[in-house]
Design a protein around this motif. Structure first.
Motif, PDB file in Angstrom:
ATOM      1  N   ARG A  51      -0.505   4.784  12.809  1.00 11.79           N
ATOM      2  CA  ARG A  51      -0.886   5.954  12.035  1.00 11.79           C
ATOM      3  C   ARG A  51      -1.904   6.769  12.828  1.00 11.79           C
ATOM      4  NH1 ARG A  51      -4.998   6.417   8.525  1.00 11.79           N
ATOM      5  NH2 ARG A  51      -5.345   4.156   8.576  1.00 11.79           N
ATOM      6  N   VAL A  89      -5.100   9.031  13.404  1.00  7.28           N
ATOM      7  CA  VAL A  89      -6.401   9.177  12.749  1.00  7.28           C
ATOM      8  C   VAL A  89      -7.215  10.216  13.521  1.00  7.28           C
ATOM      9  CG1 VAL A  89      -8.477   8.002  11.942  1.00  7.28           C
ATOM     10  CG2 VAL A  89      -6.312   6.767  12.042  1.00  7.28           C
ATOM     11  N   ASN A 139      -2.958  14.435  11.041  1.00  8.77           N
ATOM     12  CA  ASN A 139      -3.720  13.274  10.598  1.00  8.77           C
ATOM     13  C   ASN A 139      -2.910  12.466   9.583  1.00  8.77           C
ATOM     14  OD1 ASN A 139      -5.997  11.584  10.323  1.00  8.77           O
ATOM     15  ND2 ASN A 139      -6.580  12.663   8.450  1.00  8.77           N
ATOM     16  N   ASN A 140      -2.953  11.138   9.723  1.00  5.34           N
ATOM     17  CA  ASN A 140      -2.241  10.181   8.857  1.00  5.34           C
ATOM     18  C   ASN A 140      -0.732  10.172   9.075  1.00  5.34           C
ATOM     19  OD1 ASN A 140      -4.337   8.857   7.467  1.00  5.34           O
ATOM     20  ND2 ASN A 140      -4.580  10.594   6.071  1.00  5.34           N
ATOM     21  N   GLN A 163       2.657   8.988  10.549  1.00  7.27           N
ATOM     22  CA  GLN A 163       3.074   7.675  11.061  1.00  7.27           C
ATOM     23  C   GLN A 163       3.995   7.841  12.266  1.00  7.27           C
ATOM     24  OE1 GLN A 163       3.576   4.502   8.189  1.00  7.27           O
ATOM     25  NE2 GLN A 163       5.476   3.834   9.190  1.00  7.27           N
ATOM     26  N   GLN A 180      -6.723   3.018   4.971  1.00  7.16           N
ATOM     27  CA  GLN A 180      -6.737   4.475   5.056  1.00  7.16           C
ATOM     28  C   GLN A 180      -8.153   5.020   5.255  1.00  7.16           C
ATOM     29  OE1 GLN A 180      -4.284   6.889   4.771  1.00  7.16           O
ATOM     30  NE2 GLN A 180      -2.669   5.364   4.836  1.00  7.16           N
TER      31      GLN A 180
END
Length: 311
Positions: free
Chosen positions: A28, A30, A53-54, A56, A90
């Motif tokens: 993921r 970040v 961002n975030n 996958q 997360q």
């Protein structure tokens, strides 16, 4: 024997499946905004796209701080600092920089300040004696730190990315480090001249200087016309530098130890300066333009128009 072959083949198959499962591990992104995807595992290659961002991703391989991924049907690379296993919480926050990276960057700033102070004390005169030794040692330390930063730990110019330090710090860092790069280049060439003055012997740097210019031009031509001549360019460049090293040692004569130091300074400075220019080229261009503009303004202020020009 047939049973053993089957066991070996089954083991190899399981190992192959395991490798593929590991290689396809989901990660993921970040970051504070977006993450650049590059065609090669380095900071110089122009980005071919970005990841949010975030978002996958599937990582095929991780090597020397870079993760290989598939991006829109082609191979791409992202820095490992900005990805975490998808299973991780997360709450993970983006990594701006490591303590080691910050220490190296601040050390380079401090060493540049020492070199600059020495030159200010001498008021633009050529450095000799202890001043020359301190300046030479400071620049050698700077080159060593830069080479270790880029090639040893795979550091990048995180301090000039808004998504990692914010816009205000980016602008401040932009001009500070642009000025440092500009000073480093000028001080490097000035020190090469001062070495000749301190040993009272002229050193011919033409082969090394022109080989660097040729390297840059040939590399650009190779990229534009997709010519596979990198190997030949590298060999020719190494041969030219070996000849240049021989000329430096020859010029020093009996001062062999100082000649070795000069060779190390020349090579470390050339490689570090080229790599810094490659990373800060746009930044350096803006700083040069700004310095030129300030000089023009200063010269205009020091030369007011004559009386006739007021009418």
């Amino acid at each position: 024997m047939g049973k053993y072959y089957r066991i070996i083949l089954l083991s190899l198959l399981c190992w192959f499946i395991h490798l593929n499962m590991v290689g396809a591990e989901p990660y993921r992104v970040v970051v504070n905004s977006t993450l650049n995807v590059r065609p090669a595992p380095n900071m110089v290659s122009p980005a071919i796209g970005t990841l949010n961002n975030n978002e996958q991703i599937e990582v095929a391989e991780i090597k020397k701080g870079w993760a290989q991924i598939e991006y829109k049907g082609r191979k791409g690379y992202v820095h490992c600092k900005y990805i975490v296993p998808a299973s991780q919480s997360q709450a993970t926050t983006p990594v701006t920089s490591t303590p080691q990276e910050r220490f190296i960057v601040l050390s380079i700033v401090g060493l540049c300040a020492i070199s600059l102070i020495i030159r200010r004390i001498k008021k633009g005169e050529s450095l000799t004696g202890i001043y020359h030794i301190i300046n030479l040692a400071s620049l050698l330390a700077i080159f060593g730190l830069e080479l270790y930063y880029f090639f040893g730990i795979g550091g990048d110019i995180w301090f000039c990315y808004p998504e990692r330090v914010g816009w205000l710090k980016t602008v401040i860092h932009f001009f500070v480090f642009g000025a440092i790069v500009f000073y480093q280049i000028r001080s490097y060439f000035a020190t090469l001249v001062e070495i000749q003055e301190n040993i009272k012997q002229k050193i011919n740097y033409c082969i090394g200087k022109y080989s660097v210019i040729a390297l840059v031009l040939l590399a650009i031509i190779s990229l534009i016309y997709e010519m596979n001549i990198e190997g030949y360019i590298a060999i020719a460049f190494v041969v030219a530098q070996l000849i240049q090293m021989g000329l430096i040692l020859w010029a020093h004569g009996r001062h062999f130890f100082y000649g070795i130091i000069n060779v190390i300074f020349y090579l470390a400075g050339a490689v570090a300066t080229l790599w810094v220019i490659a990373n800060f080229l746009f930044l350096l261009a803006i700083v040069v333009i700004a310095i030129f503009a300030l000089q023009m303004i200063g010269s205009t202020a020091n030369n007011p128009p004559s009386k006739e020009e007021y009418y």
